[in-house]
Scaffold this motif. Structure first.
Motif, PDB file in Angstrom:
ATOM      1  N   TRP A   7       4.801 -10.658   1.761  1.00  0.00           N
ATOM      2  CA  TRP A   7       5.241  -9.543   0.938  1.00  0.00           C
ATOM      3  C   TRP A   7       5.817 -10.033  -0.380  1.00  0.00           C
ATOM      4  CZ3 TRP A   7      10.263  -9.488  -0.642  1.00  0.00           C
ATOM      5  CH2 TRP A   7      11.211 -10.187   0.138  1.00  0.00           C
ATOM      6  N   ARG A   8       6.441 -11.220  -0.369  1.00  0.00           N
ATOM      7  CA  ARG A   8       7.017 -11.754  -1.607  1.00  0.00           C
ATOM      8  C   ARG A   8       5.908 -12.212  -2.555  1.00  0.00           C
ATOM      9  NH1 ARG A   8      11.546 -15.988  -0.586  1.00  0.00           N
ATOM     10  NH2 ARG A   8      12.499 -14.068   0.223  1.00  0.00           N
ATOM     11  N   VAL A   9       4.875 -12.842  -2.008  1.00  0.00           N
ATOM     12  CA  VAL A   9       3.735 -13.252  -2.824  1.00  0.00           C
ATOM     13  C   VAL A   9       3.074 -12.024  -3.448  1.00  0.00           C
ATOM     14  CG1 VAL A   9       1.470 -14.345  -2.797  1.00  0.00           C
ATOM     15  CG2 VAL A   9       3.343 -15.319  -1.441  1.00  0.00           C
ATOM     16  N   ALA A  10       2.892 -10.969  -2.631  1.00  0.00           N
ATOM     17  CA  ALA A  10       2.277  -9.745  -3.133  1.00  0.00           C
ATOM     18  C   ALA A  10       3.146  -9.089  -4.197  1.00  0.00           C
ATOM     19  CB  ALA A  10       2.041  -8.774  -1.970  1.00  0.00           C
ATOM     20  N   ARG A  11       4.459  -9.115  -4.006  1.00  0.00           N
ATOM     21  CA  ARG A  11       5.372  -8.530  -4.989  1.00  0.00           C
ATOM     22  C   ARG A  11       5.302  -9.285  -6.310  1.00  0.00           C
ATOM     23  NH1 ARG A  11       7.345  -3.843  -4.633  1.00  0.00           N
ATOM     24  NH2 ARG A  11       8.516  -4.165  -2.695  1.00  0.00           N
ATOM     25  N   GLY A  16       3.236  -9.483 -11.864  1.00  0.00           N
ATOM     26  CA  GLY A  16       2.484 -10.259 -12.837  1.00  0.00           C
ATOM     27  C   GLY A  16       1.221  -9.577 -13.310  1.00  0.00           C
ATOM     28  N   GLY A  17       0.998  -8.326 -12.859  1.00  0.00           N
ATOM     29  CA  GLY A  17      -0.162  -7.579 -13.307  1.00  0.00           C
ATOM     30  C   GLY A  17      -1.437  -7.907 -12.565  1.00  0.00           C
ATOM     31  N   VAL A  18      -1.325  -8.495 -11.386  1.00  0.00           N
ATOM     32  CA  VAL A  18      -2.499  -8.875 -10.604  1.00  0.00           C
ATOM     33  C   VAL A  18      -2.722  -7.856  -9.492  1.00  0.00           C
ATOM     34  CG1 VAL A  18      -3.521 -10.643  -9.121  1.00  0.00           C
ATOM     35  CG2 VAL A  18      -2.115 -11.315 -11.090  1.00  0.00           C
ATOM     36  N   GLU A  19      -3.962  -7.432  -9.330  1.00  0.00           N
ATOM     37  CA  GLU A  19      -4.309  -6.510  -8.244  1.00  0.00           C
ATOM     38  C   GLU A  19      -4.921  -7.308  -7.093  1.00  0.00           C
ATOM     39  OE1 GLU A  19      -7.194  -2.622  -7.436  1.00  0.00           O
ATOM     40  OE2 GLU A  19      -6.615  -3.202  -9.470  1.00  0.00           O
ATOM     41  N   LEU A 208       6.670  -2.079   0.209  1.00  0.00           N
ATOM     42  CA  LEU A 208       5.586  -3.037   0.389  1.00  0.00           C
ATOM     43  C   LEU A 208       5.759  -3.796   1.703  1.00  0.00           C
ATOM     44  CD1 LEU A 208       3.094  -4.519  -0.621  1.00  0.00           C
ATOM     45  CD2 LEU A 208       4.597  -6.013  -1.964  1.00  0.00           C
ATOM     46  N   GLU A 209       6.992  -4.174   2.019  1.00  0.00           N
ATOM     47  CA  GLU A 209       7.257  -4.892   3.256  1.00  0.00           C
ATOM     48  C   GLU A 209       6.892  -4.041   4.469  1.00  0.00           C
ATOM     49  OE1 GLU A 209       9.182  -4.441   0.684  1.00  0.00           O
ATOM     50  OE2 GLU A 209      10.608  -6.070   0.365  1.00  0.00           O
ATOM     51  N   GLU A 222      -3.478  -2.430  -0.400  1.00  0.00           N
ATOM     52  CA  GLU A 222      -3.855  -2.651  -1.796  1.00  0.00           C
ATOM     53  C   GLU A 222      -2.594  -2.680  -2.663  1.00  0.00           C
ATOM     54  OE1 GLU A 222      -8.012  -0.978  -3.064  1.00  0.00           O
ATOM     55  OE2 GLU A 222      -6.882   0.597  -2.052  1.00  0.00           O
ATOM     56  N   VAL A 223      -2.429  -3.758  -3.360  1.00  0.00           N
ATOM     57  CA  VAL A 223      -1.288  -3.912  -4.277  1.00  0.00           C
ATOM     58  C   VAL A 223      -1.831  -3.721  -5.684  1.00  0.00           C
ATOM     59  CG1 VAL A 223       0.577  -5.388  -5.054  1.00  0.00           C
ATOM     60  CG2 VAL A 223      -0.204  -5.518  -2.677  1.00  0.00           C
ATOM     61  N   THR A 224      -1.469  -2.605  -6.300  1.00  0.00           N
ATOM     62  CA  THR A 224      -2.007  -2.254  -7.613  1.00  0.00           C
ATOM     63  C   THR A 224      -0.874  -2.136  -8.621  1.00  0.00           C
ATOM     64  OG1 THR A 224      -3.748  -0.981  -6.523  1.00  0.00           O
ATOM     65  CG2 THR A 224      -3.439  -0.607  -8.868  1.00  0.00           C
ATOM     66  N   PRO A 225      -0.845  -2.938  -9.663  1.00  0.00           N
ATOM     67  CA  PRO A 225       0.220  -2.850 -10.671  1.00  0.00           C
ATOM     68  C   PRO A 225       0.305  -1.466 -11.276  1.00  0.00           C
ATOM     69  CG  PRO A 225      -1.095  -4.838 -10.983  1.00  0.00           C
ATOM     70  CD  PRO A 225      -1.815  -3.999  -9.972  1.00  0.00           C
ATOM     71  N   GLY A 226       1.534  -0.998 -11.445  1.00  0.00           N
ATOM     72  CA  GLY A 226       1.755   0.286 -12.102  1.00  0.00           C
ATOM     73  C   GLY A 226       1.603   1.478 -11.192  1.00  0.00           C
ATOM     74  N   ARG A 227       1.395   1.270  -9.854  1.00  0.00           N
ATOM     75  CA  ARG A 227       1.252   2.395  -8.949  1.00  0.00           C
ATOM     76  C   ARG A 227       2.309   2.333  -7.864  1.00  0.00           C
ATOM     77  NH1 ARG A 227      -4.437   3.996  -6.725  1.00  0.00           N
ATOM     78  NH2 ARG A 227      -3.074   5.729  -6.110  1.00  0.00           N
TER      79      ARG A 227
END
Length: 227
Positions: A7-11, A16-19, A208-209, A222-227
């Motif tokens: 969860w920390r890596v995904a956060r 960092g703007g990565v999906e 997220l966790e 799905e980890v999407t920046p800005g959502r």
């Protein structure tokens, strides 16, 4: 970073703007050198400090997650200290939010690695099936209103969905494929009886966790920046 929780890596990636898409976290298993074909899993010592009225619920939850009681101590002020040995995978999800709900904010939980021990078997968390979108469009309140009877929704009106996306948890064990995007047909004929007012319950929100702990082995977050 190596060894960092998923969860920390995904956060960090999100910030960092990565999906990216992340699967359910898994404990690292190793072969048992003393028994061919048997696997060992990481076991931790879990210490819980909680009010006495909530202790039973916590012990039940940890026992379902393959925890084994080590000690149970009470004091004169109504606090209970519980120590249990539990697989690391058994704490995934429970510490993310469920524990706080069980103790109503009156308790702490911590754990440390103890040893690798024989695999304790599958954990049944009691999760039901998923409500899955079968349409690609924007959700509508008109469509979501009757779907609430099928389970707990994760989305509200006006959200973009796509086929295969999990939009809620079913009230039954089986997955259900639904269309949350149906729009009300408009006509130029006014109904004599006014339409019933659409009442929607707030969708279930998860961190997220909590999402990573919730998904099954065949699902992704799905980890999407800005959502």
């Amino acid at each position: 970073a190596r060894g960092a929780p998923s969860w920390r890596v995904a956060r960090d990636a999100e910030e960092g703007g990565v999906e990216l898409a992340v699967g359910a976290p898994k404990a690292v298993m190793i072969p048992d050198p003393d028994a061919e074909g048997r696997m060992l899993e990481p076991i931790g010592e879990c210490t819980v400090l909680v009010r006495e009225e909530y202790a039973v619920a916590v012990v039940q939850k940890l026992t379902i997650r393959k925890g084994e009681m080590v000690s149970y101590e009470t004091d004169e002020e109504g606090w209970v200290k519980v120590v249990m040995d539990i697989p690391a995978r058994g704490l995934i999800g429970y510490m993310a939010g469920e524990f706080g709900n069980d103790v109503h904010g009156q308790g702490t939980i911590k754990h440390i690695f103890k040893a690798y021990m024989p695999y304790r078997g599958a954990i049944d968390t009691g999760r039901n099936g998923a409500l899955i979108s079968m349409a690609a469009s924007e959700t509508s309140g008109y469509a979501l209103a009757p779907l609430q009877a099928r389970g707990t929704m994760f989305v509200g009106p006006g959200e973009q969905v796509y086929p295969g996306m999990i939009i809620g948890e079913s009230s039954k064990p089986l997955d259900l494929h639904l269309n949350p995007c149906v729009k009300k047909q408009l006509t130029n004929i006014r109904s004599v009886i006014a339409d019933d007012k659409i009442v929607l319950s707030p969708p279930r929100a998860m961190s997220l966790e909590e999402m990573l702990a919730y998904v099954g082995d065949d699902e992704l977050v799905e980890v999407t920046p800005g959502r």
